[in-house]
Motif scaffolding. Structure first.
Motif, PDB file in Angstrom:
ATOM      1  N   SER A 157      82.662-115.285 -42.038  1.00 17.02           N
ATOM      2  CA  SER A 157      82.269-115.196 -43.998  1.00 17.02           C
ATOM      3  C   SER A 157      83.808-114.717 -44.537  1.00 17.02           C
ATOM      4  O   SER A 157      83.456-114.785 -46.035  1.00 17.02           O
ATOM      5  CB  SER A 157      81.864-113.345 -43.600  1.00 17.02           C
ATOM      6  N   ILE A 197      77.516-117.133 -40.072  1.00 14.98           N
ATOM      7  CA  ILE A 197      77.810-116.712 -38.547  1.00 14.98           C
ATOM      8  C   ILE A 197      77.826-118.267 -37.317  1.00 14.98           C
ATOM      9  O   ILE A 197      76.768-119.635 -37.955  1.00 14.98           O
ATOM     10  CB  ILE A 197      77.212-115.948 -37.375  1.00 14.98           C
ATOM     11  N   LYS A 227      76.355-113.184 -44.175  1.00 11.20           N
ATOM     12  CA  LYS A 227      77.689-112.917 -43.272  1.00 11.20           C
ATOM     13  C   LYS A 227      77.282-114.250 -42.896  1.00 11.20           C
ATOM     14  O   LYS A 227      76.006-114.543 -42.708  1.00 11.20           O
ATOM     15  CB  LYS A 227      77.216-112.019 -42.435  1.00 11.20           C
ATOM     16  N   SER A 251      80.670-117.220 -31.039  1.00 12.75           N
ATOM     17  CA  SER A 251      80.242-117.363 -32.383  1.00 12.75           C
ATOM     18  C   SER A 251      81.080-116.910 -32.579  1.00 12.75           C
ATOM     19  O   SER A 251      82.001-116.208 -32.614  1.00 12.75           O
ATOM     20  CB  SER A 251      78.893-116.387 -32.180  1.00 12.75           C
ATOM     21  N   TYR A 252      81.566-117.757 -34.171  1.00 12.50           N
ATOM     22  CA  TYR A 252      82.267-117.249 -34.786  1.00 12.50           C
ATOM     23  C   TYR A 252      81.845-116.790 -35.690  1.00 12.50           C
ATOM     24  O   TYR A 252      81.341-117.316 -36.837  1.00 12.50           O
ATOM     25  CB  TYR A 252      83.044-118.660 -34.954  1.00 12.50           C
ATOM     26  N   ASN A 253      82.021-115.537 -36.666  1.00 16.73           N
ATOM     27  CA  ASN A 253      82.212-115.115 -38.218  1.00 16.73           C
ATOM     28  C   ASN A 253      83.116-116.170 -39.156  1.00 16.73           C
ATOM     29  O   ASN A 253      84.341-115.782 -39.062  1.00 16.73           O
ATOM     30  CB  ASN A 253      82.865-113.014 -37.941  1.00 16.73           C
ATOM     31  N   LYS A 300      75.151-123.271 -37.904  1.00 17.23           N
ATOM     32  CA  LYS A 300      75.612-122.540 -38.567  1.00 17.23           C
ATOM     33  C   LYS A 300      75.020-121.745 -39.389  1.00 17.23           C
ATOM     34  O   LYS A 300      73.613-122.382 -39.514  1.00 17.23           O
ATOM     35  CB  LYS A 300      76.108-123.015 -39.904  1.00 17.23           C
ATOM     36  N   THR A 327      73.603-118.256 -41.937  1.00 13.61           N
ATOM     37  CA  THR A 327      73.625-117.121 -43.050  1.00 13.61           C
ATOM     38  C   THR A 327      72.772-116.503 -42.568  1.00 13.61           C
ATOM     39  O   THR A 327      71.578-116.702 -42.883  1.00 13.61           O
ATOM     40  CB  THR A 327      74.097-117.873 -44.456  1.00 13.61           C
TER      41      THR A 327
END
Length: 185
Positions: A32, A12, A10, A28-30, A3, A5
């Protein structure tokens, strides 16, 4: 799972897969727009495990933030053959930070010692060796050298060599070495 920032706040989460062929970036996962608590991370673990196939997964590695520990426990309950473990380099980094704090306390205590009235009244403080000792303990360059030496020496280097070496070790040996290094520090 890793993970990050980034500058614009944001969040990610990168998913990497390791196999005998090496490491591969999966996705990848957002994150936010949602919290990254233990249950949300557990959902991400499950989604990733289901995508890869639970029979193909033996271990999930993350840093040891509380939400990751929580998600790892939930995952181990759901998939008893899959283990969650903290990232070795993250653990080593935390040990270095903790050791650095102890070094600052030692520095403060030794400086206070050689600047105290008790030291000045001591016969050793008047000898050449005592004066040299005091000079060293109040010297910023000495403490910079100490910090540098701590960052590159000692038991942590042994663990780093194991992690980075060509010889493949079982995780049991690696975590035993990390525990020994932590106890030494």
């Amino acid at each position: 799972m890793d993970k990050w920032t980034i500058q614009n706040e944001k969040i990610i989460i990168n998913v990497l897969v390791n196999s005998s062929r090496g490491s591969v970036f999966l996705e990848s996962y957002n994150a936010s727009n949602s919290s990254t608590d233990g249950s949300k991370l557990y959902s991400l673990f499950r989604k990733t495990i289901d995508k890869i196939g639970k029979k193909n997964v033996v271990q999930v590695v993350t840093d040891n933030a509380s939400e990751n520990v929580s998600a790892g426990k939930m995952m181990e309950a759901m998939y008893p053959h899959i283990y969650w473990t903290p990232c070795a380099s993250h653990c080593i980094n935390l040990m270095l930070v903790a050791y650095s704090r102890k070094t600052h306390m030692l520095q403060k205590n030794l400086r206070n010692l050689v600047l105290s009235n008790e030291w000045k009244d001591n016969s050793y403080a008047k000898e050449a060796a005592g004066k040299e000792t005091a000079k060293i303990f109040i010297s910023p360059s000495f403490w910079n050298d100490v910090v540098r030496a701590l960052k590159v020496g000692g038991p942590l280097i042994r663990v780093l060599r194991m992690v980075d070496g060509e010889k493949k070790l079982s995780m049991g040996y690696l975590y035993e070495a990390m525990d020994r290094a932590k106890e030494t520090l």
